[in-house]
Every structure is written in C-alpha cells, then in structure tokens.
Design an enzyme around this catalytic site. Structure first.
Site, short mmCIF file in Angstrom:
data_model
loop_
_atom_site.label_atom_id
_atom_site.label_comp_id
_atom_site.label_asym_id
_atom_site.label_seq_id
_atom_site.Cartn_x
_atom_site.Cartn_y
_atom_site.Cartn_z
N LYS A 484 -19.21 10.09 7.46
CA LYS A 484 -18.68 11.46 7.41
C LYS A 484 -18.44 11.98 8.83
CE LYS A 484 -23.33 13.48 7.14
NZ LYS A 484 -24.23 14.35 6.38
N ARG A 582 -31.10 22.84 0.03
CA ARG A 582 -29.73 22.96 0.51
C ARG A 582 -28.78 22.79 -0.68
NH1 ARG A 582 -27.89 19.03 5.33
NH2 ARG A 582 -27.98 17.50 3.66
N TYR A 710 -13.76 29.13 37.21
CA TYR A 710 -13.69 30.51 36.72
C TYR A 710 -14.97 31.28 37.07
CZ TYR A 710 -9.62 29.38 33.80
OH TYR A 710 -8.39 29.03 33.36
N MET A 759 -11.32 24.64 29.82
CA MET A 759 -10.83 24.14 28.53
C MET A 759 -10.46 22.67 28.60
SD MET A 759 -7.61 25.39 26.16
CE MET A 759 -8.39 26.94 25.68
#
Length: 814
Positions: A484, A582, A710, A759
């Site tokens: 998964k 869950r 930044y 980023m």
C-alpha cells in the site's frame, strides 16, 4: 557441458534414487523461477537461513525439470524425477564446480580484496580480450554460490579465466580456492568492507591470501603484512608508490582533462602511461591491471593504447521507467552469454507487460563458434518468451534468421537514425550491449525524462529482507506483503512483480485504486483491499480484488451488489476489532455478523484478521497478548458457527518477531520488507532498500554576515561554502529537517542543511568537503537512515518513506 547423471553420482558422492540414470545434463540451476530451466537442467535445491528450494521441486517437475540435487525427496515428488541425495546441497554445488574446473588447464586469474575486484576483472577482460577468449565471473558473482556458478560456465573454447572471490568471514576462502584454482593471483585494495567478520586486519589478510596458496604468481601492492602469507610455491610480483625495491615502482601525477600519468620503472627501464582517471581507487585498480599486462609480456605501446581506453564500470543492472509506458532493464555495459542469461531472468522477474523486447549487440567471448552461439541465444530468447529482438552489430545481423520477429542494424548509429520508425510502447525492454556499442545512447532515448533527484530501490535487498522474515515463520504459514501507499513510497508495481516472482501468498493494499493499478500492471497474485469504500465494491469485483469487510453496513452493501451480480463464493476478509479501535467488528456485533453470513453462498470468508496496536512495544506486552487471545476466541467462534476454515492472521512486521506463537495461518509483512525495524538488533540484520539521491546544482562561497534561504534563518558567522541541492518539500523533505537539524551526505561526509528547506531546493554547508557541482548527494540511505531522520523529527519511518513525492523518479536495480 554434457555430464551424465551416472557420472554426477560419483562426483558428488551422492545416493541416487530416480527414473532414468542415463539422462545427461547441460546446465546447472539454483533458481526455480528461471524460464531457462529444462529437462537437461541439474537443479541444486539450496537451503539457507531464509529459504529452502526443496519447497519448489514439485513446481519444477511440473515445468519439465527432471534432475535434482537434494538433501531429501519431498513426499509428493517421489518416483517422478532423478534425485541425487547429499548431506549439503551447497557443498555439493561447490564439489561439482571443483570437478568441472579440473577438466580445464588454461591460465586462471583469481582476484580478491576488499574493494576493486569487479572493476579490475572487467578492465582485464577488456584489456586481454583482443588476444584471449576470456571467461569471467558475471556481474559480482564472487560468493560461495556465485563462484561455482561462474566456473561452471567455462567451455572448451575458452583459454583464459578471470574469477573474483569475496569472503565476509573465516573458513570461506579455502572452499573458493578449490573451485577457482587460480594460476595467477591478484590482491586488490584491502579496506574496511566486511571487517565485522574478522578478528582484526591480519586475520582478514591471512584468510584472503588462502586464495593464492597454489598460484604461480601473486600481483599485489607491496606490503609486509601480505608477504607473511605468500606461499613458498608462489612468486611475488609487487608494485609500490613508496618502496623502490618493488618489482614495479610507480609515481603518479594528475594532469589536465581528468587524467593521471603513471611513471613506472620495470626491469630497470622507465615508462610512462596515461589513464583517464584521477581518483585514488581507480588509479590503484589501473595499476593492478597494468601489472597483469606486464606479467603477460605486453609491449609498452600496446599497454598505452589499451589502457587509455579504460572506462568507468557500471556495477549494477537498473530497472527504469521508459517512454510511452515502457519499462527498461538497463544492462548496457556488457554483452556475454552468461550475463545475458542473468539479465533475461531479471527481465522476467520485473516484466509488467505482455510484450517483451530485447535490444542486443553482438556477443563477445562466449567460447562458442558463432553458429553455435547464436543458436544458443535464440533458444534463450524462445525460453524467455521474448516477442521481439532488435540486433545491433555486424555478426548478429548475419544470424538474424535464427530469431523470430527480429530486425537488425549494423551499428548503434543506424538504430538511432531509424528510432522514430520503431514503435516502443507498453512493453518491457532489455537493453543488453557490449560497451563498444555505446548502448547508453539508446537508454537515453528510451528513458523517461525526469529531474536528477532519484529514489534508488535495491531489489536484492527487498529479496533478502523478505527471506529474512520468511525464515521466522513456521512451516506452511502464509505471508501477505503490504504494498500500500505506493509500496511505502518505494514503488508499488515493480515491487509487486518481484514479490510475485518470489511466490508470496497475498498482497495487501489500502484502497481499491491501488489494487486496480497492480492488476492492470499484470499482477496475478490475490490482492486484499484493507480499507475499501462502499462506492468501490463494483470496481473491486470487476478487477477480482478481495475486500476487507469491517462493519455490518459494509457487509450488507457488499452482499447487495454481490447478489445483483449473481456472484458465488466471492472471497471476502472479515476484520474483527480486538483493541486497536480503528476498524473491525466488535465482539458485540459478531453474532449478527455470523447470522448475516450463515447460509449465504454469494461470498466466501477467505480470511479473518485483526490488527495489533502495540506489537512493537514491550511496555504493552500484556495488552498485545490480550488482543491475540481475543482474536483467537472471536475467529474460532466465526469459524465454528459458519463451519468454514478461513485463513487467520493478526501479526504485522514487528509481531512476526515478537509474537511467533501467534502466527496462525498467515502474517502480514509491511515496513520490514523495506529494511526498517523497531528493534535495534533486528535492524542490523536488515538491508537498506531505498537510497534517495540528488546532485549538487551549484556551489557558492558567502562571506560572514550573509544569509541563506527564505527568512534569513541561517546567518553565516564565517566564510561558508554553500551547495544547493535540487530537492525540497515538494519532493517530500520535511521543512522541519532544515535549519541545522538535518544533514545530507556528500563524499561520505555530513553536510548540515542551512536555513529553511525550500519547495524544490535545499542548501547545505560544504565548507569542509572537497566537492564539485554535479557530485552525488545522499538525502537518506545508509547515512542518514530513514530511522534516524524519523527519530530527529519525532515521527516514524513510515511517514518519511511515504512522503517522497511520485515526481521523484524511482530507479530499481540489482
């Protein structure tokens, strides 16, 4: 090779039980999955700490294999094949190889050392092949298994062998010496690799020197510690940068254009030689190669002309994404018969498509006449069900008619000129060529274009980790592997193909779309969907996925659709809640669950499962036991009242190790497959699977007082050398890893991250590191590890792995 089973009995000192003692064998195999296995294969059923090939004999017989070396005959296989029974199948394989080696009497070069073995082997093959028909170890086949497989590939046309031997502890080299029997020895660099297997450096040297105990000559860098262990039968042939009494005294000088000039003195004569490398390791490996040429008596002009053409050696075979939804197996640096067989096995293990294409250059140094060689290659192509062959080279073009659906080009340039006329789409492509054909240009054409940050996935490590956990299981316990979340960030389909190749029992995904993607990619293993939404039930049925059902609402919704589609005995998986709280049926809903399922033939309870909340935490051991006990009680109740025998499973990765008594019928392996464990001791046993790499885009020097990034969150207190790396939080790097908390590795040194992670970029301090633009950068892998990053960020390794963006290219390699 053509050896009768009768002769093999004597070679192996085996007991024979079988159906035809007059059978002959022409190939040896240890891989039950290889499509090259046939009725004339002798299969050695190796047994290791993590696997036992006896389990696959029944399937091999069904596929036509008739001859086996075993320690016992599986009950269901009796009277169906020829069996040679021995005490130890690995020892038997080594005995067979030793016997086979004794049939040949040409020079054999044996190499060992900590580093450089494979590179020197490949360079010697290049340097000597104009004059010899060379047989050499394919890839890095230098282990207790790899060496015998390498030697068994010798044939009557070879007249020089080059085999490497690697050991990791004592009492291993003596076995390899009996197989290789080198007449010429080469000791490469002795470094720190595999130090943990030896008491000290002296023991390591002594053990490695056993390879040369019967060699006529030993080539080595002059060293008194080595000389203590040179056999009286062996002539030393030494080189040195420092000791002028060495047989060859070398002085090196770095020159322009990334070259080194070697000035060397040999037999009182002075020579010089240019090589296209400047790094220390490559220069040492080049000197070892030079020594062999000197020993063989080559003229200095020939030495210069050949050694100036030495090349970097690609040490691995890579699986890459290609254009038009293709998958590329990149093995573009060598072309010989043995490595072709290995590459075809990799192609099959990683194949995602019905269509398979092989782009193949002329094959060199096979030892066979061309007619016989290309007939053998054509048979390999047929065995591996290749749909199309693209041959490149003068010789393979002459034998085009040997292959079905084959087109050929005389040169790589001809292929490239016609590239636009060729259709490559939705297929797996093996690119296999000798270095002189420059097939890297073909790889560039076919490779999907992405940026330079990549996540490299070591498929060998996945196989190792899988077998490590399988070794902990009781007989007949099944294994489900979780793929998964895009294979925990590592790549879902490619890993699923490998797991299917390893014949795991089930795959697990979180959502239906993940399972559909795997099915569309050709995966045939049963796939369980752990968190199916009711809206996905129709798609689950359509794609033959198997849903986990965890509530009465979900059960009724699925039964309604199943009835509409007139399904019979469709597999479902019932999840019970034993304390995780869950998902799952709670104890007070189990009676209604049973009542709903009783007499319902549209579905079949394939398994009952639960999930442990604290399998990795010793503080909650009693709670974990209470979960196991409740699961046993509830699952037994469902089984008894429905009169069914579904698979039961509750253990995850840490549960496999910590609660072996609760394996039931199946376990679910998750992050452990990817080399991560919560247990420090177990972590040492696992291999690193994923290495996130990038490069240095730019280097600048800033003065004290300047800032980086930044918000000016880093202020330089002194002149600082700053490197910019093209990876950022859009690629999955947490912003919390910046501002001096985290680091990357460059040249095996830590480079702290300066200021905020951007980023698409981050900046690091390389003031103390000798590096250049374009150099590799390790974001995580061996250092820092995923676990280390998770610890520093107060999270878990799962989050680090699954955060890596899919815009980061995955490169799979062996």
């Amino acid at each position: 090779m053509s050896i009768s089973i009768k002769n093999s009995i004597a070679i192996l000192n085996a007991t024979w039980i079988g159906i035809n003692p007059d059978t002959t064998v022409d190939t040896i195999s240890i891989d039950s999955r290889s499509l090259q296995n046939s009725e004339h294969t002798l299969f050695f059923a190796l047994t290791g700490p993590n696997n036992d090939a006896h389990h696959y004999i029944n399937d091999l017989i069904a596929n036509g294999v008739q001859n086996f070396v075993v320690t016992f005959i599986p009950e269901e296989c009796k009277d169906r094949a020829n069996f040679l029974i021995v005490e130890n199948t690995l020892v038997a394989l080594q005995q067979f190889a030793s016997y086979y080696r004794s049939l040949f009497h040409f020079p054999i070069i044996g190499l060992t050392g900590s580093n450089g073995k494979t590179i020197v082997k490949e360079w010697l093959n290049f340097l000597l092949s104009p004059d010899y028909n060379v047989i050499r170890s394919p890839k890095s086949y230098n282990s207790q298994v790899g060496v015998p497989l390498s030697v068994i590939a010798i044939n009557e046309k070879h007249n020089l062998g080059i085999f490497e031997a690697g050991i990791s502890t004592v009492n291993e080299m003596d076995k390899l010496e009996k197989i290789i029997k080198p007449t010429i020895g080469i000791l490469t660099n002795i470094g720190s690799s595999h130090d943990e297997g030896f008491t000290n450096l002296e023991e390591k040297i002594q053990q490695k020197m056993l390879l040369f105990q019967n060699a006529a000559v030993l080539i080595y860098q002059k060293n008194s510690e080595v000389e203590k262990y040179i056999s009286a039968k062996t002539n030393p042939f030494s080189w040195s940068y420092k000791e002028e009494n060495a047989d060859v005294f070398v002085f090196k000088k770095e020159t322009e254009n990334q070259q080194t000039t070697l000035f060397y003195t040999y037999k009182n004569n002075n020579y010089q030689l240019k090589i296209p490398f400047i790094d220390k390791a490559s220069v040492e490996n080049a000197v070892s190669s030079l020594m062999v040429l000197l020993y063989f008596g080559y003229e200095s002009s020939v030495i210069q002309s050949r050694m100036e053409m030495l090349f970097p050696v690609e040490m691995r075979l890579e699986v890459k994404n290609g254009i038009n939804n293709c998958s590329i197996i990149d093995d573009s640096y060598s072309s010989d018969f043995q490595s072709l067989k290995i590459a075809l096995d990799v192609l099959e293990s990683q194949n995602k498509f019905k269509k398979k294409t092989v782009i193949l250059s002329d094959i060199f140094q096979s030892g066979f006449p061309n007619e016989q060689l290309y007939a053998k290659v054509a048979q390999l192509i047929i065995s591996n069900k290749i749909n199309r062959v693209i041959g490149i080279g003068e010789t393979i073009s002459e034998f085009k008619d040997q292959f079905l659906n084959c087109i050929t080009f005389k040169t790589t340039a001809d292929f490239i000129a016609n590239f636009d006329k060729l259709d490559f789409s939705n297929e797996s492509i093996l690119i296999k060529g000798a270095r002189s054909f420059q097939f890297e240009e073909i790889v560039t054409l076919l490779e999907e274009k992405t940026h330079e940050t990549v996540l490299e996935i070591n498929l060998n490590a996945i196989s190792y980790n899988l077998n490590f956990f399988k070794s902990k299981l009781k007989p007949k316990v099944k294994i489900m592997v979780m793929v998964k979340a895009f294979g925990y960030g590592n790549g879902g389909l490619e890993i699923a193909k490998l797991l299917e190749h390893h014949k795991v029992d089930y795959l697990g995904v979180a959502f239906a779309d993940e399972g559909i993607s795997l099915k569309n990619g050709g995966i045939k293993l049963p796939i369980m969907v752990l968190n199916p939404e009711n809206t996905s039930f129709s798609a689950i049925i359509q794609h033959q996925l198997e849903p986990e059902i965890y509530s009465l609402k979900g059960l009724h919704a699925f039964l309604k659709i199943a009835k509409q589609k007139n399904l019979q005995h469709f597999p479902i998986h019932i999840k019970v809640d034993t304390g995780m709280h869950r998902l799952g049926f709670e104890e007070n809903t189990v009676d209604e669950l049973i009542a709903t399922l009783k007499g319902n033939s549209t579905v079949k309870v394939q398994s009952i499962l639960s999930h442990m909340a604290t399998s990795d935490d010793a503080k909650h051991y009693d709670f974990a036991l209470s979960q196991i006990q409740l699961f046993d009680r509830l699952s037994s109740k469902i089984r008894n009242e429905l009169d069914v025998k579904p698979i039961r499973h509750i253990l995850n990765t840490s549960g496999i190790s910590n609660f072996p008594e609760a394996q039931f019928d199946m376990v679910r392996l998750g992050i452990g497959l990817y080399g991560v464990s919560n247990d420090e001791n177990e972590q040492k046993e696992l291999e690193t699977v994923g290495t996130l790499k990038s490069i240095i885009s730019q280097i600048r020097i800033i003065p004290a007082g300047d800032s980086v990034g930044y918000g000016r969150r880093f202020m330089a207190e002194k002149q600082t050398k700053v490197a910019t790396i093209p990876i950022g939080y859009a690629d999955g790097i947490s912003r919390a890893w910046g501002n001096g908390i985290g680091f990357v590795s460059i040249k095996e040194q830590q480079a702290p991250i300066l200021g905020s992670v951007c980023m698409d970029m981050l900046m690091v301090d390389v003031t103390q590191i000798e590096c250049a633009e374009g150099d590799d950068v390790i974001i995580f892998g061996e250092s820092p590890t995923v676990s280390y990053i998770a610890q520093k960020l107060h999270t878990i390794p799962y989050e680090i792995l699954t955060s890596i963006s899919q815009r980061v290219k995955r490169v799979f390699y062996r």
